[in-house]
Design an enzyme around this catalytic site. Sequence first.
Site, PDB file in Angstrom:
ATOM      1  N   ASP A  26      -4.700  -3.366   9.445  1.00  0.00           N
ATOM      2  CA  ASP A  26      -5.351  -2.292   8.717  1.00  0.00           C
ATOM      3  C   ASP A  26      -4.256  -1.301   8.296  1.00  0.00           C
ATOM      4  O   ASP A  26      -3.171  -1.280   8.885  1.00  0.00           O
ATOM      5  CB  ASP A  26      -6.384  -1.626   9.623  1.00  0.00           C
ATOM      6  CG  ASP A  26      -7.070  -0.462   8.954  1.00  0.00           C
ATOM      7  OD1 ASP A  26      -7.571  -0.634   7.830  1.00  0.00           O
ATOM      8  OD2 ASP A  26      -7.084   0.639   9.546  1.00  0.00           O
ATOM      9  N   ASP A  28      -4.731   2.523   6.920  1.00  0.00           N
ATOM     10  CA  ASP A  28      -4.872   3.926   7.292  1.00  0.00           C
ATOM     11  C   ASP A  28      -5.113   4.071   8.787  1.00  0.00           C
ATOM     12  O   ASP A  28      -6.016   3.449   9.333  1.00  0.00           O
ATOM     13  CB  ASP A  28      -6.045   4.544   6.511  1.00  0.00           C
ATOM     14  CG  ASP A  28      -5.624   5.847   5.868  1.00  0.00           C
ATOM     15  OD1 ASP A  28      -5.130   6.715   6.603  1.00  0.00           O
ATOM     16  OD2 ASP A  28      -5.775   5.968   4.648  1.00  0.00           O
ATOM     17  N   ASP A 225      -7.474   0.413  13.817  1.00  0.00           N
ATOM     18  CA  ASP A 225      -7.739   1.655  14.545  1.00  0.00           C
ATOM     19  C   ASP A 225      -9.224   1.984  14.617  1.00  0.00           C
ATOM     20  O   ASP A 225      -9.606   2.920  15.290  1.00  0.00           O
ATOM     21  CB  ASP A 225      -6.990   2.832  13.885  1.00  0.00           C
ATOM     22  CG  ASP A 225      -7.607   3.234  12.553  1.00  0.00           C
ATOM     23  OD1 ASP A 225      -7.847   2.334  11.713  1.00  0.00           O
ATOM     24  OD2 ASP A 225      -7.858   4.434  12.351  1.00  0.00           O
TER      25      ASP A 225
END
Length: 342
Positions: A26, A28, A225
């Site tokens: 991922d 961001d 995250d």
Amino acid sequence: MSRSVRTRPAGSGQALNEAYDTALLDLDGVVYAGGDAILHAVESLATARDGGMRLAYVTNNALRTPDAVAAHLTELGIPAEAGDVITSAQAVARLISEQVPAGSRVLVVGGEGLRVALRERGLVPVESADDDPVAVVQGYGGPELPWGRFAEASYAVARGLPWFASNTDLTIPSGRGIAPGNGAAVEVVRIATGAEPQVAGKPLPPMHRETILRTGAARPLVVGDRLDTDIEGAFNGEVDSLLVLTGVTDGALLLAAPPRHRPTYVDGDLRGMLTGQPEVVPSGDGFRCGGWTATAGTAELELDGDGGALDGLRALCAAAWTAAGEGVCELDGGKALARLGL
Ligand SMILES: [Mg+2]
């Protein structure tokens, strides 16, 4: 549920970048935050790549093209090519192409990333409900998207055209705070029409399928995250995952995770890709990891011992997830997490 319920983080004797052939990262909160690289990301990714791991970047954001994302990564010191980037725009374009004839016109509410992805699948992006579209697609359009675009989508969807969304993330982080994401834009059209879109992005299967098709990964590790996109996407795809704590997930969220949100491994940042992972083992009434033992009390999670904060968190995960079983742990982990500084 086809997978057995995970009740503690897994250990690994082998460094994760050697145990898995491809990292599905991922962006961001994992690789960058706002415009800047996250601490330890640049050198950790370089080491993983030099060791032979394939790195792919998987984003729900459909606004930017893979070229633009790759250029941004390269500028941050993470060399990447367009082919290393997989976006929800690509996943939704494939989904549409499987349901409409080649060369079909598709009404686009979104940005350049979505238009490029549609053309790549032989579809023709159009701008108005009067341009004879056979489908409607919505992706994040950025702050400059005019309100009239939602009207065009609503007219076409109300006519009964199939409606697609790249992703339904309700919010998008910006340098100045939390802004409405594509999910919020999809809600606008849903409220106006009462219709329901087909969605491609994480955690849904079309995005994972796109990622595997484009990378050819045999043994992928999802690195993310967010529990409800990255980790749930890995769960749905039945692949292993590494949660890093550099983004939106904190210790309390992790301890309260239902089975589909429980990652295989937990680490602080991307340095966790380069190491093995400690075992969490039953010990007395609780679970031990490193120097810490965690137990489920009557009202709260209890922690004894000392050592690294992440080992304490891993032990707490085992106590909380075991107590919760297929549900969500309702024991208070606040004091234990505070002791770890998490
Ligand atoms: Mg993220």
